[in-house]
Design an enzyme around this catalytic site. Structure first.
Site, short mmCIF file in Angstrom:
data_model
loop_
_atom_site.label_atom_id
_atom_site.label_comp_id
_atom_site.label_asym_id
_atom_site.label_seq_id
_atom_site.Cartn_x
_atom_site.Cartn_y
_atom_site.Cartn_z
N ARG A 65 -20.90 -49.22 -22.72
CA ARG A 65 -20.76 -47.79 -23.03
C ARG A 65 -20.94 -47.47 -24.50
NH1 ARG A 65 -15.89 -45.98 -18.80
NH2 ARG A 65 -17.33 -45.62 -17.07
N LYS B 99 -19.37 -41.99 -7.96
CA LYS B 99 -18.37 -43.06 -8.11
C LYS B 99 -16.95 -42.49 -8.16
CE LYS B 99 -17.44 -47.24 -10.81
NZ LYS B 99 -16.09 -47.16 -11.36
N SER C 10 -5.70 -50.05 -22.80
CA SER C 10 -5.45 -49.11 -21.68
C SER C 10 -3.99 -49.13 -21.23
CB SER C 10 -6.38 -49.45 -20.49
OG SER C 10 -7.73 -49.37 -20.87
N SER D 148 -9.22 -56.09 -20.16
CA SER D 148 -8.95 -55.01 -19.20
C SER D 148 -7.49 -55.07 -18.80
CB SER D 148 -9.82 -55.21 -17.96
OG SER D 148 -9.39 -54.35 -16.92
N SER D 149 -6.89 -53.88 -18.65
CA SER D 149 -5.50 -53.82 -18.15
C SER D 149 -5.46 -53.99 -16.64
CB SER D 149 -4.88 -52.48 -18.53
OG SER D 149 -5.49 -51.43 -17.78
N GLY E 3 -14.14 -51.24 -10.43
CA GLY E 3 -13.28 -52.17 -11.15
C GLY E 3 -11.88 -52.19 -10.58
N ASP F 285 -11.69 -44.08 -21.28
CA ASP F 285 -12.61 -43.39 -20.36
C ASP F 285 -13.03 -42.03 -20.89
OD1 ASP F 285 -12.46 -45.53 -18.65
OD2 ASP F 285 -11.43 -44.48 -17.03
N LYS G 85 -17.66 -52.24 -19.25
CA LYS G 85 -17.39 -51.31 -18.14
C LYS G 85 -18.66 -51.17 -17.28
CE LYS G 85 -13.26 -49.82 -19.79
NZ LYS G 85 -12.01 -49.54 -19.12
N ARG H 30 -19.32 -57.70 -14.54
CA ARG H 30 -18.08 -57.40 -15.26
C ARG H 30 -17.11 -58.59 -15.17
NH1 ARG H 30 -16.37 -51.35 -13.54
NH2 ARG H 30 -14.82 -51.75 -15.17
#
Ligand SMILES: O=C(O)C1=C[C@@H](OP(=O)(O)O)[C@@H](O)[C@H](O)C1
Ligand SMILES: C=C(OP(=O)(O)O)C(=O)O
EC number: 2.5.1.19
Length: 414
Positions: free
Chosen positions: A335, A401, A194, A166-167, A93, A304, A331, A121
């Protein structure tokens, strides 16, 4: 990957590998700084290899020294660079959302793509914002998703950006902003998730010579710099969580109250649950007898670590509710659904809420956990194996990752 429960309390000091988020920000700023920058303490993992490949495609030169955790970066002058090509952001991402605006600075056409997981995403807000600041954008697949082609240069100016998905859209735009003709002023059109990651973005930019106030960036240039990268605070959450689950002491070396990473606040949640936390500017120690209480917590700033908390919550003496994280359905996997599904597989009463989940403590049964190609599913569910016999993790190599040596480092705790 079968796991073996610990037979005695933990008593260890750990220094996790470099921060993914800081490594990928420093790589962008160094790549856009004409001259040579040196990054120490860097993360060598799939997400940072993706970023190294991406900035190389823009014309930067990278020398990797993994033994010394050091990267040497020869930056480009985006006003004269004309390299175009295809960038594979893999599963990352940060790489994809940060390289789109950087590539759009060039007077050239660059295609950004990734794995099928990354293609699922969202990218709409960053593609829309780039159009507003002067980019030509082609959505080559589904509108609002990768693959996409960008062509600059960018005039910048004022741009509205949404914050609730998302930031990373905001961080990516800010990092390219010093090289936009008029600089950039961002107005958020929805509440930002975030948040600490945007503060981190500004701090790294400033270290590379950018002028940033609030969400306003002056036109200018980056300066090549020697930059020290902190250990990864999201990775640290698994070791702090291990002390909470198995009991004992874990000290994280290199992360403390001076950290740029919001995820160090995971220790604050463990403290609320009954663990003892000792902090210095550069270390965090969690001590626990393994008996914690449930907690009701909003994790929008540090999502996270939500899966880590779900694993710890299994062994508490009252329910845990996590709120403010509906956006983590977008994500690596959904999740919220994934963590609830897997804990239920182990016989734990877990439920999905609109903006998070609730975990009722219980005694897990021996279980082989699915990991959904999500490194954080593998790392967080491994904590159950420290206390419950018969826990296995499917496809453990998905941790590559962000943390290729995770299972070796976990085993070394005992
Ligand atoms: O900017 C960053 O480095 C990151 C921001 C967060 O993403 P969102 O802003 O999409 O929540 C986080 O989950 C991700 O692992 C890294
Ligand atoms: C969400 C994550 O990564 P990214 O968005 O950078 O792919 C993560 O590391 O948990």
């Amino acid at each position: 990957m079968p796991l073996t429960p610990l037979t005695s309390p933990l008593d260890a000091t750990v220094r996790p590998p470099g921060s993914k988020s800081i490594t990928n920000r420093a790589l962008i700023c160094a790549a856009l700084a004409p001259g040579t920058s040196t990054l120490t303490g860097a993360l060598f993992a799939d997400d940072t290899q993706a970023m190294m490949g991406a900035v190389t495609a823009l014309g930067a030169g990278i020398n990797q020294d993994p033994d010394n955790r050091t990267l040497t970066v020869a930056g480009i002058d985006p006003s004269t660079a004309t390299t175009a090509g295809l960038i594979d952001a893999r599963q990352s991402g940060t790489t994809s959302r940060f390289i789109l605006p950087a590539a759009a600075l060039l007077n050239a056409r660059t295609i950004v793509d990734g794995t099928p997981q990354l293609r699922a995403r969202p990218f709409g807000p960053i593609l829309d914002a780039l159009r507003e600041v002067g980019a030509q954008i082609e959505e080559l697949g589904e509108p609002g998703y990768l693959p996409a082609a960008v062509h600059g240069p960018l005039h910048g100016g004022n741009v509205p950006v949404s914050g609730h998905i998302s930031s990373q859209f905001l961080s990516g735009l800010l990092m390219a902003a010093p090289l936009m003709r008029d600089g950039l002023s961002v107005t958020l059109t929805s509440p930002l998730v975030s948040v600490p990651y945007v503060e981190m973005t500004k701090a790294v930019m400033i270290a590379f010579g950018a002028q940033v106030t609030d969400l306003n960036v002056a036109a200018g240039a980056y300066t090549p710099t020697t930059y020290a990268i902190e250990p990864d605070a999201s990775a640290a959450s698994y070791f702090l969580g291990a002390a909470a689950v198995a009991g004992g002491r874990i000290t994280i070396d290199g992360l403390g109250t001076a950290s740029l990473q919001g995820d160090v606040a995971f220790a604050d949640i463990l403290e609320r649950m009954g663990a003892t936390v000792t902090r210095t500017p550069t270390s965090l120690t969690v001590t626990s007898a393994g008996h914690l209480h449930g907690v009701d917590v909003n994790m929008a700033d540090i999502s996270d670590t939500a899966q880590t908390l779900a694993a710890v919550a299994v062994y508490a003496d009252s329910p845990t509710r996590v709120q403010g994280i509906g956006f983590i359905r977008g994500k690596e996997t959904n999740r919220v659904a994934a963590v609830v599904t897997e804990l239920r597989r182990a016989g734990i009463d877990a439920t999905e809420d609109e903006d998070g989940f609730t975990i009722n403590p219980g005694t897990p049964r021996p279980t082989r956990f699915a990991t959904y190609e999500d490194h954080r599913m593998a790392m967080s569910l491994s904590l159950l194996g420290l206390r419950t016999p018969g826990i296995e993790i499917e496809n453990p190599t998905c941790v590559a990752k962000t943390y290729p040596t995770y299972f070796t480092d976990l085993a070394a705790l005992t």
